[in-house]
Design an enzyme around this catalytic site. Structure first.
Site, PDB file in Angstrom:
ATOM      1  N   HIS A  80     -40.459 -51.701  31.167  1.00  0.00           N
ATOM      2  CA  HIS A  80     -39.963 -50.392  30.710  1.00  0.00           C
ATOM      3  C   HIS A  80     -39.969 -50.337  29.193  1.00  0.00           C
ATOM      4  CE1 HIS A  80     -36.463 -52.962  30.133  1.00  0.00           C
ATOM      5  NE2 HIS A  80     -36.055 -52.068  29.252  1.00  0.00           N
ATOM      6  N   ASP A 117     -37.308 -48.738  26.394  1.00  0.00           N
ATOM      7  CA  ASP A 117     -35.945 -48.182  26.361  1.00  0.00           C
ATOM      8  C   ASP A 117     -36.036 -46.699  26.004  1.00  0.00           C
ATOM      9  OD1 ASP A 117     -34.441 -51.153  24.833  1.00  0.00           O
ATOM     10  OD2 ASP A 117     -35.015 -50.688  26.907  1.00  0.00           O
ATOM     11  N   HIS A 161     -41.325 -53.723  27.721  1.00  0.00           N
ATOM     12  CA  HIS A 161     -40.751 -55.074  27.811  1.00  0.00           C
ATOM     13  C   HIS A 161     -40.092 -55.235  29.172  1.00  0.00           C
ATOM     14  CE1 HIS A 161     -37.625 -52.427  26.152  1.00  0.00           C
ATOM     15  NE2 HIS A 161     -36.737 -53.249  26.654  1.00  0.00           N
ATOM     16  N   ARG A 205     -28.986 -66.041  33.790  1.00  0.00           N
ATOM     17  CA  ARG A 205     -29.209 -65.615  32.395  1.00  0.00           C
ATOM     18  C   ARG A 205     -28.345 -64.397  32.144  1.00  0.00           C
ATOM     19  NH1 ARG A 205     -32.850 -61.835  29.963  1.00  0.00           N
ATOM     20  NH2 ARG A 205     -33.091 -62.285  27.742  1.00  0.00           N
TER      21      ARG A 205
END
Ligand SMILES: C=C1C[C@]23C[C@H]1CC[C@H]2[C@]1(C)CCC[C@@](C)(C(=O)O)[C@H]1[C@@H]3C(=O)O
Ligand SMILES: O=C(O)CCC(=O)C(=O)O
Ligand SMILES: [Fe+2]
Length: 391
Positions: free
Chosen positions: A242, A244, A298, A308
């Site tokens: 995607h 942002d 990203h 994570r």
């Protein structure tokens, strides 16, 4: 564009369908198909490291001519190419960062009952969501999230935009330290993001306060990402590909790598750096620069060994402000005038943010008529461009 795909009319996390990664990891059989991404999206092994500049924020604000020139040159270069850079000497107290990270752990390791006190509701951007079951039907992200709306105190008429108030209202008095911790975190990130907009303005050769004034009454989003480990980490994604849709993202990563950016036609990683925060340009800021600075694709991958965590502060303009590039910024691609509230509505209720969000949003706006012509358009808007969302 294909025909219309309907979003589930009533988005609700069906209580009987919860994302229990521990149970899924221990089941003998494969993880549910909804979490398996298409081959072309599956994580690749040994991706190269993306060289991103490290910007010394204190150096820039020292006024030292060499440091100012260096900072603006590096930011300009990176922002024109992929929109990612690191910031150090950013002035955010290390204790604030580590406290927020620790508070995240306590929340995401608490019981489902506790987490669902902050359940994200349909059409809202704040609250707890796990794997987005109910919102999407395929390509589910392997993650749990907790999101808050934030507006700087002095600009905050309604308390819904106050992290502390949201936590106390939805999670109760026991969470007052939790609420205060993330209220302070959001305030610090809001202040840092305004400083970074000064650097961005100077790097574009425009008045250094232009963007800072535009964002001073920001209505931003703080998003906590918790990515459990996954026994089939080679077929899932923590956060899918995607851009942002927001303006500027400040991302605190932990020591577990996972952030990847699509540059030069391949996925490249931005490894953890405990001294730095990751900053990236979003779609709204790309529009504010007429496309001169890039909002870049990203994603986040997971692994089979350890969970994570990341914290993303998404700087967003006040909902009703018209997003329009300054007259000085010629060239590049002009975008239709829009407000952040329209783009937020689009990515929250109608379209899953991906690499084409701004393109599809522009088409959607044209189909809906001019800016602000929202009268009775909601129904029409429920049916949106065909997308992975409901497939
Ligand atoms: C305005 C937002 C929507 C998302 C959170 C913020 C900025 C990034 C968006 C998101 C992370 C892009 C990928 C898809 C998404 C659904 C997700 O994986 O969380 C997006 C967020 C959202 O719509 O909740
Ligand atoms: O967790 C990460 O490293 C990236 C998350 C992200 O891109 C997002 O939440 O928009
Ligand atoms: Fe992102």
């Amino acid at each position: 564009m294909e025909s219309i795909a309907k979003l589930p009319q009533t988005f609700k996390e069906n209580p009987s369908v919860i994302f229990d990664s521990t149970a899924l990891n221990h089941q003998p059989d494969q993880i549910p198909q909804q979490f398996v991404w298409p081959d072309h999206d599956k994580p690749s092994t040994n991706v190269p490291i993306l060289q991103v500049p490290i910007i010394d924020i204190a150096g820039f604000f020292s006024g030292d001519p060499f440091l100012v020139t260096e900072a603006t040159r590096l930011v300009s270069e990176a922002s024109k190419q992929h929109g990612f850079f690191l910031v150090t000497n950013h002035g955010v107290d290390e204790r604030l960062l580590s406290n927020a990270y620790m508070l995240m752990d306590t929340f995401f390791k608490s019981s489902t009952f506790e987490k669902e006190k902050a359940q994200r509701k349909w059409g809202e951007s704040s609250g707890y969501a796990s794997s987005f079951v109910g919102r999407f039907e395929t390509n589910l992200p392997w993650k749990e999230t907790l999101s808050f709306l934030f507006t700087p105190e002095e600009k905050n008429e309604n308390h819904a935009q106050n992290v502390n108030d949201f936590v106390l209202k939805t999670m109760g008095e026991d969470y007052k330290d939790f609420g205060r911790g993330f209220q302070e975190y959001a305030e610090a990130m809001s202040n840092l993001s305004l400083k970074i907009t000064e650097l961005l303005a100077m790097s574009l050769g425009i008045n250094r306060n232009h963007f800072k004034d535009f964002f001073e009454d920001n209505e931003s989003i703080l998003r906590l990402n918790y990515y459990p480990k996954c026994k089939q980490s080679d077929v899932v994604l923590g956060t899918g590909p995607h851009c942002d849709p927001t303006s500027l993202t400040i991302l605190q990563q932990d020591e577990v790598s996972g952030l990847q950016v699509f540059v030069d036609n391949k996925w490249q990683s931005i490894p953890p750096n405990a001294e730095a925060l990751v900053v990236n340009i979003g779609d709204t800021f790309m529009a504010l620069t007429n496309g001169i600075y890039k909002s870049c694709l990203h994603r986040a991958v997971v692994n089979s060994e350890i969970e994570r965590k990341s914290l993303a502060f998404f700087l967003c303009p006040k909902f009703d402000k018209v997003v329009k590039a300054p007259v000085e910024l010629k060239g590049g691609r002009a975008y239709p005038d829009f407000t952040w509230s329209m783009l937020l509505d689009f990515v929250t209720n109608h379209y899953r943010a991906d690499m084409n969000t701004l393109e599809e949003f522009t088409h959607w706006l044209k189909n809906r008529g001019s800016l602000g012509d929202g009268s009775g358009q909601k129904e029409e808007a429920i049916s949106v461009v065909a997308h992975k969302v409901a497939s």
